[in-house]
Structure formats: structure tokens, C-alpha cells
Design a protein around this motif. Structure first.
Motif, PDB file in Angstrom:
ATOM      1  N   VAL A  64      49.622  35.170  24.627  1.00 35.74           N
ATOM      2  CA  VAL A  64      49.952  33.978  25.425  1.00 35.74           C
ATOM      3  C   VAL A  64      49.342  34.113  26.828  1.00 35.74           C
ATOM      4  O   VAL A  64      48.758  33.167  27.359  1.00 35.74           O
ATOM      5  CB  VAL A  64      51.483  33.753  25.499  1.00 35.74           C
ATOM      6  N   LEU A  65      49.455  35.295  27.407  1.00 36.96           N
ATOM      7  CA  LEU A  65      48.874  35.522  28.738  1.00 36.96           C
ATOM      8  C   LEU A  65      47.366  35.305  28.704  1.00 36.96           C
ATOM      9  O   LEU A  65      46.794  34.626  29.568  1.00 36.96           O
ATOM     10  CB  LEU A  65      49.206  36.951  29.220  1.00 36.96           C
ATOM     11  N   PHE A  66      46.734  35.873  27.691  1.00 35.17           N
ATOM     12  CA  PHE A  66      45.278  35.738  27.546  1.00 35.17           C
ATOM     13  C   PHE A  66      44.878  34.269  27.419  1.00 35.17           C
ATOM     14  O   PHE A  66      43.930  33.805  28.048  1.00 35.17           O
ATOM     15  CB  PHE A  66      44.814  36.533  26.311  1.00 35.17           C
TER      16      PHE A  66
ATOM     17  N   VAL B 110      55.393  40.013  33.895  1.00 31.54           N
ATOM     18  CA  VAL B 110      54.010  40.298  33.475  1.00 31.54           C
ATOM     19  C   VAL B 110      53.079  39.206  34.021  1.00 31.54           C
ATOM     20  O   VAL B 110      52.010  39.493  34.561  1.00 31.54           O
ATOM     21  CB  VAL B 110      53.900  40.417  31.932  1.00 31.54           C
ATOM     22  N   GLY B 111      53.530  37.969  33.922  1.00 29.31           N
ATOM     23  CA  GLY B 111      52.727  36.857  34.454  1.00 29.31           C
ATOM     24  C   GLY B 111      52.549  36.954  35.963  1.00 29.31           C
ATOM     25  O   GLY B 111      51.451  36.780  36.485  1.00 29.31           O
ATOM     26  N   LEU B 112      53.636  37.251  36.643  1.00 27.83           N
ATOM     27  CA  LEU B 112      53.608  37.330  38.107  1.00 27.83           C
ATOM     28  C   LEU B 112      52.625  38.398  38.594  1.00 27.83           C
ATOM     29  O   LEU B 112      51.920  38.203  39.586  1.00 27.83           O
ATOM     30  CB  LEU B 112      55.015  37.646  38.634  1.00 27.83           C
TER      31      LEU B 112
ATOM     32  N   PRO C 142      44.643  42.238  23.275  1.00 28.03           N
ATOM     33  CA  PRO C 142      45.995  41.680  23.187  1.00 28.03           C
ATOM     34  C   PRO C 142      46.517  41.770  21.752  1.00 28.03           C
ATOM     35  O   PRO C 142      45.857  41.302  20.825  1.00 28.03           O
ATOM     36  CB  PRO C 142      45.800  40.208  23.591  1.00 28.03           C
ATOM     37  N   THR C 143      47.667  42.405  21.570  1.00 25.26           N
ATOM     38  CA  THR C 143      48.240  42.517  20.221  1.00 25.26           C
ATOM     39  C   THR C 143      49.637  41.875  20.179  1.00 25.26           C
ATOM     40  O   THR C 143      49.966  41.182  19.240  1.00 25.26           O
ATOM     41  CB  THR C 143      48.338  43.992  19.758  1.00 25.26           C
ATOM     42  N   HIS C 144      50.448  42.150  21.197  1.00 27.63           N
ATOM     43  CA  HIS C 144      51.783  41.549  21.284  1.00 27.63           C
ATOM     44  C   HIS C 144      51.620  40.045  21.542  1.00 27.63           C
ATOM     45  O   HIS C 144      50.667  39.630  22.197  1.00 27.63           O
ATOM     46  CB  HIS C 144      52.535  42.208  22.443  1.00 27.63           C
ATOM     47  N   GLN C 145      52.561  39.252  21.030  1.00 24.86           N
ATOM     48  CA  GLN C 145      52.484  37.801  21.241  1.00 24.86           C
ATOM     49  C   GLN C 145      52.434  37.439  22.726  1.00 24.86           C
ATOM     50  O   GLN C 145      51.728  36.534  23.141  1.00 24.86           O
ATOM     51  CB  GLN C 145      53.663  37.106  20.558  1.00 24.86           C
TER      52      GLN C 145
ATOM     53  N   ILE D 265      51.881  47.985  31.931  1.00 19.27           N
ATOM     54  CA  ILE D 265      50.507  48.116  32.419  1.00 19.27           C
ATOM     55  C   ILE D 265      49.507  47.701  31.337  1.00 19.27           C
ATOM     56  O   ILE D 265      48.551  46.973  31.581  1.00 19.27           O
ATOM     57  CB  ILE D 265      50.258  49.563  32.920  1.00 19.27           C
ATOM     58  N   ARG D 266      49.771  48.137  30.118  1.00 18.05           N
ATOM     59  CA  ARG D 266      48.926  47.791  28.980  1.00 18.05           C
ATOM     60  C   ARG D 266      48.824  46.272  28.826  1.00 18.05           C
ATOM     61  O   ARG D 266      47.742  45.700  28.659  1.00 18.05           O
ATOM     62  CB  ARG D 266      49.563  48.386  27.713  1.00 18.05           C
ATOM     63  N   SER D 267      49.980  45.620  28.912  1.00 13.58           N
ATOM     64  CA  SER D 267      50.017  44.162  28.736  1.00 13.58           C
ATOM     65  C   SER D 267      49.221  43.459  29.828  1.00 13.58           C
ATOM     66  O   SER D 267      48.476  42.515  29.555  1.00 13.58           O
ATOM     67  CB  SER D 267      51.460  43.654  28.721  1.00 13.58           C
ATOM     68  N   VAL D 268      49.397  43.904  31.068  1.00 13.61           N
ATOM     69  CA  VAL D 268      48.640  43.320  32.185  1.00 13.61           C
ATOM     70  C   VAL D 268      47.132  43.478  31.941  1.00 13.61           C
ATOM     71  O   VAL D 268      46.366  42.517  32.041  1.00 13.61           O
ATOM     72  CB  VAL D 268      49.052  43.962  33.529  1.00 13.61           C
TER      73      VAL D 268
END
Ligand SMILES: [Fe+2]
Length: 180
Positions: free
Chosen positions: A104-106, A48-50, A97-100, A81-84
Motif C-alpha cells: 500500500v505504501l509503495f 510507517v507512512g509518517l 514490498p511483501t507485507h500488504q 525499518i524494512r517496511s520504510v
């Protein structure tokens, strides 16, 4: 899930500038660090980070809007896709952002930029000998690395329920594992 090798190939299909590839690798390593620390899957968080800025180089005006198409073609699913897209919350996306992992990404996307800029000011040009106090000082200096949004960083820490100092400390430690 696609392999790390496939993900890197996808990244470099749409990202040619060294600066963008380095940023992707830094955020990947940072996400892996936090996944390990928080007891999650470092492989998944790393991917996800990459790929979080996949569309930014070619489609800066459609950031987080073009990403779903590119990621779907690359074999990534809806959750990924949602997370990105959630890292652009309030800026270029309305996915919160809802998932931890998303929080963290945000919180760390802009912060890794700020810490990276701080590192370049040091004789060592490195985060290896960096302390929280120098990041705090630069965080308050609004003219320094002005492109790194302090509001986003603050908002990210709040989402996570972490103090800013704690977020700075952990992100420095994260970046020590993946210095580019
Ligand atoms: Fe980013």
C-alpha cells in the motif's frame, strides 16, 4: 513502539520544508485509512507512512540508505525499518514490498503526489469533490506532474492485485480524511 508524538519529533528533526512535512502527513493519513479499511493497525501503518521519507530532505542521494540509521537512533526496530525502505524498491532499495502494508505504501506514495497535484488544478483546490475520472485523465497525461512515476503506481496496483481505478478511488477517499 514509539509514540506518535515521538515519531513527529523525529520527522521534524530531519525535515524542515513544509512540502515534505505535508507529504509525510498525507501519507500517514492515507496509510491509516487503508489500515482501517483492510483490518490492520492504523497506529502502526500511520507511523510507517509518517516516517517513510525521513532521510529524503537531508540525504536525497542516499534515500532509503540513510533511513535505517536515523530510524534506529529514533528507537524503531528492524521490521519497521524494512517496511520504510521497501517503498524505494527498484529505485533506491532492493527490499521488495511483501507485507500488504508495504505494498500500500509503495502504491500510494507517488499517487498521493499525483492526486495532490490534480487537486491544485481544481477551483476548490481540494480532493473533497474530486472524482476518479479526473485522476485517470491526468494519469494518462505524462507531462502533468511528471515527477510522479506512473510505472511505480501501476506496479503498486499490480502488487496489491487491484485495478488502477480501485486504487485511485480508495486513495482519493483516503486523502479526503487527511487533507493538508
Ligand atoms: Fe514519499
Amino acid at each position: 513502539m514509539i509514540t506518535r508524538e515521538e515519531a513527529f519529533a523525529l520527522l521534524t528533526t530531519y525535515n524542515k520544508e513544509e512540502f515534505h512535512i505535508k507529504h509525510a502527513l498525507t501519507v500517514e493519513g492515507t496509510m491509516r485509512y487503508f489500515a482501517e479499511k483492510l483490518g490492520h493497525d492504523p497506529e502502526y501503518w500511520g507511523l510507517v507512512g509518517l516516517l517513510h521519507d525521513i532521510d529524503f530532505e537531508m540525504y536525497p542521494d542516499e534515500h532509503c540508505q540513510k533511513a535505517p540509521e536515523l530510524l534506529k537512533e529514533g528507537g524503531l526496530d528492524e521490521d519497521f525499518i524494512r517496511s520504510v525502505c521497501s517503498h524505494g524498491y527498484g529505485i533506491c532499495s532492493d527490499i521488495e514490498p511483501t507485507h500488504q502494508m508495504e505494498k500500500v505504501l509503495f502504491a500510494t506514495d507517488e499517487l498521493t503526489g499525483l492526486i495532490g497535484a490534480c487537486a491544485l488544478m481544481r477551483p476548490s483546490k481540494s480532493v473533497q469533490d474530486m472524482e476518479v475520472k479526473s485522476v485517470k485523465k491526468k494519469f494518462k497525461d505524462k507531462k502533468f506532474a511528471a515527477g510522479c512515476s506512473r510505472d511505480v503506481i501501476r506496479q503498486g496496483a499490480e502488487m496489491l492485485g487491484w485495478e488502477l481505478d480501485e486504487l485511485f478511488q480508495e486513495t482519493i477517499l483516503a486523502m479526503r480524511t487527511c487533507e493538508q
